[in-house]
Design a protein around this motif. Structure first.
Motif, PDB file in Angstrom:
ATOM      1  N   ALA A  76      36.350  58.082  18.650  1.00 51.70           N
ATOM      2  CA  ALA A  76      34.902  57.863  18.561  1.00 51.70           C
ATOM      3  C   ALA A  76      34.325  58.394  17.251  1.00 51.70           C
ATOM      4  N   PRO A  77      34.672  59.628  16.829  1.00 51.97           N
ATOM      5  CA  PRO A  77      34.142  60.082  15.532  1.00 51.97           C
ATOM      6  C   PRO A  77      34.621  59.230  14.357  1.00 51.97           C
ATOM      7  N   LEU A  78      35.846  58.723  14.437  1.00 47.76           N
ATOM      8  CA  LEU A  78      36.363  57.884  13.363  1.00 47.76           C
ATOM      9  C   LEU A  78      35.608  56.557  13.299  1.00 47.76           C
ATOM     10  N   HIS A 136      31.386  49.446   3.989  1.00 47.96           N
ATOM     11  CA  HIS A 136      30.848  48.096   3.910  1.00 47.96           C
ATOM     12  C   HIS A 136      29.754  47.898   4.963  1.00 47.96           C
ATOM     13  N   ASP A 137      29.773  46.769   5.629  1.00 51.98           N
ATOM     14  CA  ASP A 137      28.858  46.479   6.739  1.00 51.98           C
ATOM     15  C   ASP A 137      29.675  46.535   8.020  1.00 51.98           C
ATOM     16  N   ASN A 138      30.129  47.706   8.371  1.00 48.06           N
ATOM     17  CA  ASN A 138      31.018  47.871   9.505  1.00 48.06           C
ATOM     18  C   ASN A 138      30.261  48.520  10.666  1.00 48.06           C
ATOM     19  N   PRO A 139      29.755  47.711  11.592  1.00 50.35           N
ATOM     20  CA  PRO A 139      29.030  48.301  12.722  1.00 50.35           C
ATOM     21  C   PRO A 139      29.984  49.050  13.649  1.00 50.35           C
ATOM     22  N   GLU A 140      29.455  50.053  14.324  1.00 51.71           N
ATOM     23  CA  GLU A 140      30.280  50.827  15.260  1.00 51.71           C
ATOM     24  C   GLU A 140      30.469  50.030  16.546  1.00 51.71           C
ATOM     25  N   PRO A 141      31.714  49.703  16.874  1.00 53.64           N
ATOM     26  CA  PRO A 141      31.947  48.952  18.105  1.00 53.64           C
ATOM     27  C   PRO A 141      31.873  49.884  19.315  1.00 53.64           C
ATOM     28  N   PRO A 142      31.455  49.357  20.456  1.00 57.90           N
ATOM     29  CA  PRO A 142      31.488  50.202  21.658  1.00 57.90           C
ATOM     30  C   PRO A 142      32.937  50.466  22.062  1.00 57.90           C
TER      31      PRO A 142
END
Length: 145
Positions: free
Chosen positions: A12-14, A22-28
């Protein structure tokens, strides 16, 4: 800063840290992402290096060791996903993470370590040169799939 290889608890922290790439959204978090993470952790040639300060994961890179049939059958290493939280840049954390990855490659008898960056910012390119990488040694090409 403490530098080490990532463990299961770092997923999760990673993923949060990767939002700085870049434009890297955090996935659930999901079972499929956890399975992917477990596979990465189980792969002897895949090393996720993390830098932790004050209990927070602030810098990371991936070092992949690639078996090789050339250069005396010595493997080579690839660095990818180098990232440091914006508020922690300029403190030497990323350099220390890269040196840890280099030490992994040396310990595995790699003939070389390569890194590509998507950045054209001179400050970023100078950072990698100061960390020991030569931007004149190779020509890189990229093909998105």
């Amino acid at each position: 800063m403490h530098i080490r290889e990532a463990g299961r608890e770092d997923l999760a922290p990673l993923l949060r840290l990767y939002t700085y790439l870049h434009d890297n959204p955090e996935p659930p978090l999901s079972a499929s992402i956890e399975d992917l993470w477990d596979g990465i952790l189980a792969d002897n040639n895949h090393h996720v290096v993390v830098g932790v300060t004050d209990g927070e994961l602030v810098s990371s890179c991936v070092c992949v060791i690639v078996p090789n049939l050339t250069r005396g059958q010595r493997p080579y290493a690839l660095i990818e996903n180098m990232v440091t939280r914006a508020e922690h840049r300029g403190k030497g954390y990323a350099t220390r993470v890269l040196h840890f990855a280099r030490d992994l490659a040396v310990a595995r008898n790699c003939s070389k370590i390569m890194l590509m960056t998507g950045s054209n910012q001179e400050s970023t390119l100078n950072f990698y040169e100061k960390a020991g990488y030569n931007r004149q040694a190779k020509t890189a090409f990229h093909q998105a799939l």
